[in-house]
Scaffold this active site. Structure first.
Site, PDB file in Angstrom:
ATOM      1  N   ARG A  51       0.847  -1.179   0.000  1.00  0.00           N
ATOM      2  CA  ARG A  51       0.000   0.000   0.000  1.00  0.00           C
ATOM      3  C   ARG A  51       0.890   1.239   0.000  1.00  0.00           C
ATOM      4  NH1 ARG A  51       1.573   1.930   4.088  1.00  0.00           N
ATOM      5  NH2 ARG A  51       0.398   3.824   3.671  1.00  0.00           N
ATOM      6  N   GLY A  52       0.244   2.396  -0.178  1.00  0.00           N
ATOM      7  CA  GLY A  52       0.975   3.627  -0.401  1.00  0.00           C
ATOM      8  C   GLY A  52       1.111   3.821  -1.897  1.00  0.00           C
ATOM      9  N   ALA A  53       0.739   5.009  -2.385  1.00  0.00           N
ATOM     10  CA  ALA A  53       0.682   5.229  -3.831  1.00  0.00           C
ATOM     11  C   ALA A  53       1.980   4.863  -4.548  1.00  0.00           C
ATOM     12  CB  ALA A  53       0.278   6.682  -4.118  1.00  0.00           C
ATOM     13  N   ARG A  94      -7.515  -0.749  -7.410  1.00  0.00           N
ATOM     14  CA  ARG A  94      -7.825   0.391  -6.551  1.00  0.00           C
ATOM     15  C   ARG A  94      -7.956   1.633  -7.432  1.00  0.00           C
ATOM     16  NH1 ARG A  94      -4.628   1.153  -1.190  1.00  0.00           N
ATOM     17  NH2 ARG A  94      -6.629   2.140  -0.699  1.00  0.00           N
ATOM     18  N   GLN A 203      -3.402   2.682   9.883  1.00  0.00           N
ATOM     19  CA  GLN A 203      -2.071   2.790   9.275  1.00  0.00           C
ATOM     20  C   GLN A 203      -1.132   3.639  10.128  1.00  0.00           C
ATOM     21  OE1 GLN A 203      -4.977   3.399   7.694  1.00  0.00           O
ATOM     22  NE2 GLN A 203      -4.936   2.732   5.564  1.00  0.00           N
ATOM     23  N   ASP A 244      -2.551  10.501  -2.564  1.00  0.00           N
ATOM     24  CA  ASP A 244      -2.731   9.491  -3.602  1.00  0.00           C
ATOM     25  C   ASP A 244      -3.029  10.098  -4.965  1.00  0.00           C
ATOM     26  OD1 ASP A 244      -3.083   6.487  -2.318  1.00  0.00           O
ATOM     27  OD2 ASP A 244      -3.492   8.093  -0.886  1.00  0.00           O
ATOM     28  N   ASN A 254      -6.300  11.960  -0.047  1.00  0.00           N
ATOM     29  CA  ASN A 254      -5.434  11.179   0.834  1.00  0.00           C
ATOM     30  C   ASN A 254      -6.329  10.363   1.757  1.00  0.00           C
ATOM     31  OD1 ASN A 254      -2.755  10.458   1.711  1.00  0.00           O
ATOM     32  ND2 ASN A 254      -3.149  11.590   3.596  1.00  0.00           N
ATOM     33  N   LYS A 255      -5.718   9.582   2.599  1.00  0.00           N
ATOM     34  CA  LYS A 255      -6.467   8.689   3.480  1.00  0.00           C
ATOM     35  C   LYS A 255      -7.550   9.451   4.241  1.00  0.00           C
ATOM     36  CE  LYS A 255      -6.010   5.193   3.500  1.00  0.00           C
ATOM     37  NZ  LYS A 255      -6.790   4.184   2.711  1.00  0.00           N
TER      38      LYS A 255
END
Length: 354
Positions: A51-53, A94, A203, A244, A254-255
């Protein structure tokens, strides 16, 4: 053990497997997965094992290479057809993180540009080289973002971050946490990092706090709804977050929960910076209204992390994975090419981001 020593996503030496650190098991267990099937690589992206762009982009590049590396096909037209089929399948994992499609499109451009000059076997090697280049560039980009971010810090600063945009979210260093790693290299040992836990997937609690603590940084974990009082008490001097996708006007996804942090930072007069590789800046969309927000399963809110469900059975649940922060709340966007300040469309042009 320092999290910076962990390889988040790499190609195995045999060039037949993608090796990823399974982030769903952190911080309790460090386990590497060896994946070769396209279905397993897509599942790893969807299930946040990687995970993480930026890390998703690296995984996608290696994933599409591995999807065609084992083909016995010698006809280039049929090889390209399989490539595009596998690309569409991986790209569906995603929708919000632009690096997924960015990396796959970059790999496809290599295919289109060189298909008439290479054999199928040569093309396989060329695609592997391009995926390696994407990973190497990500490390250099993250380090550059870290250096620009470090220039904004002062000794003793309290830094708030949301979600995880550290080395675990990239090939190395990270984006929002990269300035802290650079500070450590300069011998700074007096920074204080506050990690929002980042519900519902935690996270911040599982990953950012793990990273910073193992790196020897003064780390404090707070619940998401404690950010306001932490700011009010004067403990926060600057906010660094990852992203992202960034729109042309500076709006960014973003998250979930990031927009609330930005609103609080504006109220308390705290600088709020977005750490964004230029690959996450999507100039094809004018504003954040055009960013598709991924909706995640309800069970992540009601069941995950609990021994038994912690909500009434059958209750309706909204679980958007991201929110969009308005550009008016952003102090600056830190890219590998420099720091962009409002108005962001002009700043992106000055930095050569096109």
């Amino acid at each position: 053990m320092n999290a910076l020593s962990l390889d988040t996503v790499v190609l195995a030496e045999n060039k037949q497997e993608l090796v990823i650190l399974d982030q769903t098991l952190l911080p309790g267990e460090i386990r590497y997965l060896h994946l070769s099937r396209t279905e397993d690589i897509r599942e790893a992206i969807y299930s946040l094992r990687v995970r993480g762009a930026p890390a998703i982009g690296v995984a996608a590049a290696y994933g599409i290479y591995l999807a065609v590396a084992g083909l016995e096909e010698t006809d280039m037209d049929r090889f390209c057809a399989v490539f595009r089929e596998k690309k569409a399948y991986l790209n569906s994992a995603r929708p919000t993180a632009v690096n997924l499609s960015w990396a796959l499109n970059r790999m496809e451009r290599v295919l289109d540009a060189e298909r008439d000059t290479l054999s199928v076997e040569e093309m396989k090697r060329r695609l592997c080289q391009e995926a390696d280049a994407i990973r190497a560039e990500d490390i250099a980009i993250s380090r550059s973002i870290g250096e620009y971010g470090f220039s904004l810090l002062r000794h003793g600063d309290g830094i708030l971050t949301h979600c995880n945009a550290g080395t675990l979210a990239t090939a190395k260093y990270g984006t929002a946490l990269a300035p802290i790693y650079i500070a450590l290299e300069h011998g700074w040992d007096d920074l204080r990092v506050f990690c929002d836990e980042t519900r519902p997937l935690l996270q911040g609690a599982r990953l950012s706090a793990f990273e910073m603590q193992t790196a020897g940084v003064d780390t404090t974990l707070i619940c998401d709804n404690m950010a306001s009082i932490t700011m009010k008490r004067g403990k926060i001097n600057i906010v660094f977050v990852g992203c992202d996708r960034v729109a042309a006007n500076g709006d960014f996804a973003n998250k979930i929960g990031t927009s609330g942090v930005a609103i609080l930072a504006r109220y308390y007069g705290i600088p709020f910076y977005v750490c964004a590789p230029s690959s996450t800046i999507d100039l094809s969309i004018p504003s954040g209204e055009h960013i598709v927000i991924e909706e995640r399963p309800a069970e992540e809110v009601t069941h995950m992390w609990y021994a038994k469900p912690m909500a009434p059975e059958g209750v309706k649940v909204d679980n958007p994975a991201f929110d969009v922060t308005d550009h008016s709340l952003i102090t600056g966007i830190i890219t590998e090419k420099g720091i962009a300040y409002p108005p962001f469309d002009r700043a992106f042009a000055r930095l050569g981001i096109v």
